[in-house]
Design an enzyme around this catalytic site. Structure first.
Site, PDB file in Angstrom:
ATOM      1  CB  SER A   1      -0.961   0.003   1.206  1.00  0.00           C
ATOM      2  OG  SER A   1      -0.255   0.106   2.424  1.00  0.00           O
TER       3      SER A   1
ATOM      4  CG  ASN B   1      12.169   1.212   6.585  1.00  0.00           C
ATOM      5  OD1 ASN B   1      11.390   0.647   5.811  1.00  0.00           O
ATOM      6  ND2 ASN B   1      12.226   0.909   7.871  1.00  0.00           N
TER       7      ASN B   1
ATOM      8  CG  HIS C   1       9.644   2.050  12.284  1.00  0.00           C
ATOM      9  ND1 HIS C   1       9.784   0.678  12.277  1.00  0.00           N
ATOM     10  CD2 HIS C   1       9.436   2.399  13.581  1.00  0.00           C
ATOM     11  CE1 HIS C   1       9.694   0.218  13.504  1.00  0.00           C
ATOM     12  NE2 HIS C   1       9.475   1.239  14.320  1.00  0.00           N
TER      13      HIS C   1
ATOM     14  CB  SER D   1       9.516   7.851  11.743  1.00  0.00           C
ATOM     15  OG  SER D   1       9.029   8.177  13.022  1.00  0.00           O
TER      16      SER D   1
ATOM     17  CG  ASP E   1      13.424   0.409  12.674  1.00  0.00           C
ATOM     18  OD1 ASP E   1      13.428   0.397  11.426  1.00  0.00           O
ATOM     19  OD2 ASP E   1      12.805  -0.431  13.357  1.00  0.00           O
TER      20      ASP E   1
END
Length: 332
Positions: free
Chosen positions: A27, A120, A122, A149, A158
């Site tokens: 998505s 990325n 998160h 984030s 992360d």
């Protein structure tokens, strides 16, 4: 040196090429894909790749005409699987990687290779709740907000620089699932905006000036002063200081955002411009005095090299007492 400023040409900036890695429905990949179809989007999706050949996001990407690649990770050593994934990314000539629900830990070698070019998303307000089960952990902790984030990927999970966040209120009676559904709306808003801003920074005069300013003002006894309406940097006192650098945003009709610094001679200036036209140009007015333009709005700018040019130009005009100190420090 001053002259009438002409209207600069429109910037023709190639769009950044993005490879998106997914493991499921994709998505967030879809949010990036449809954002890339907007007329002013600074990026395009050139590949969607997955470690799960049955990931529904692959079918969505294929239906939209995006190249896809899939390779199951089961039964393959991590390094071999990752090497084949990266080979597909490189074959697509991608500039950046966007992880969008990619449920594999990236090896340190690949992270290093794509340093500063892998993002990325998160589902927490980092640095809170790295890893999994972020929504349940936020609820259990009694937090007023969860959120999302977007960050740069580093070797530590992360832990890379956070580029953007959206907070999402935790409501009474929320479960991990109900909170996750609302956070997903925020994810779809945040990721395209942050990615667009990040890939555009190399053509953003404010971003480039901020980087130049940081390097220039780190040199001894420097200060900023406007020169003919543009930022300049001087060494010495406010009264008698001399300029060692000028920031030029498409001045006099040129297409470049440039940093003007002093060369050692006109021969050096002409040689730089002739042999490396992708990196240097001869600026109007200043070029006649031996200043060269370093092109900042281009791919692969080496900011260490920019810093070296600033220091060299600074040395050319700094008072002897300062250059002696700098030379002594170098010798030490």
């Amino acid at each position: 040196m001053p002259g009438r400023r002409t209207i600069p040409p429109e910037r023709t900036v190639p769009r950044a090429r993005i490879a998106v890695l997914i493991s499921g429905t994709g998505s967030n990949m879809a949010a990036l894909l449809y954002a890339s179809r907007l007329s002013d989007a600074p990026f395009e999706i050139v590949l969607v790749a997955s470690n799960d050949p049955s990931a529904p996001g692959l079918a969505l990407a294929a239906a939209e005409g995006i190249a896809t690649f899939a390779l199951a990770h089961k039964g393959l050593p991590r390094a071999e699987h990752e090497a084949q994934m990266e080979a597909a990314i490189l074959a697509a000539d991608a500039d950046y990687i966007a992880l969008a629900g990619y449920m594999r830990v990236i090896t340190a070698e690949t992270v290093s290779h794509w340093s500063g070019r892998m993002l990325n998303i998160h589902p927490s307000l980092l640095p809170k709740y790295t890893g999994l089960d972020t929504h349940a952990r936020a609820i259990a902790a009694g937090d007023s907000h969860g959120g999302v984030s977007v960050h740069l990927v580093t070797e530590e999970l992360d832990a890379g620089e956070v580029l953007g966040q959206i907070a999402v209120a935790i409501q009474p009676g929320d479960t991990a699932d109900t909170l996750a559904r609302r956070v997903l709306f925020a994810e779809h808003q945040l990721y395209p905006r942050v990615l667009a801003d990040y890939v555009s920074r190399g053509n953003n005069p404010e971003h480039l000036l901020a980087r130049v300013r940081e390097l220039a003002l780190a040199l001894p006894e420097t200060h900023e002063r406007s020169s003919h309406g543009s930022p300049g940097f001087r060494v010495g006192s406010e009264k008698s200081g001399k300029f060692f650098a000028h920031f030029a945003d498409q001045h006099h009709g040129v297409e470049h955002i440039g940093l003007l610094v002093k060369t050692g001679s006109m021969d050096e200036l002409e040689n730089l411009v002739e042999t490396q036209p992708q990196a240097y140009y001869k600026p109007a007015y200043y070029g006649a005095s031996g200043w060269v333009g370093l092109i900042l709005n281009r791919p692969g700018v080496d900011w260490n090299h920019i810093g070296e040019w600033l220091e060299r130009s600074w040395r050319a005009v700094a008072p002897p007492r300062l250059t002696k100190l700098m030379n002594a420090a170098d010798d030490f």
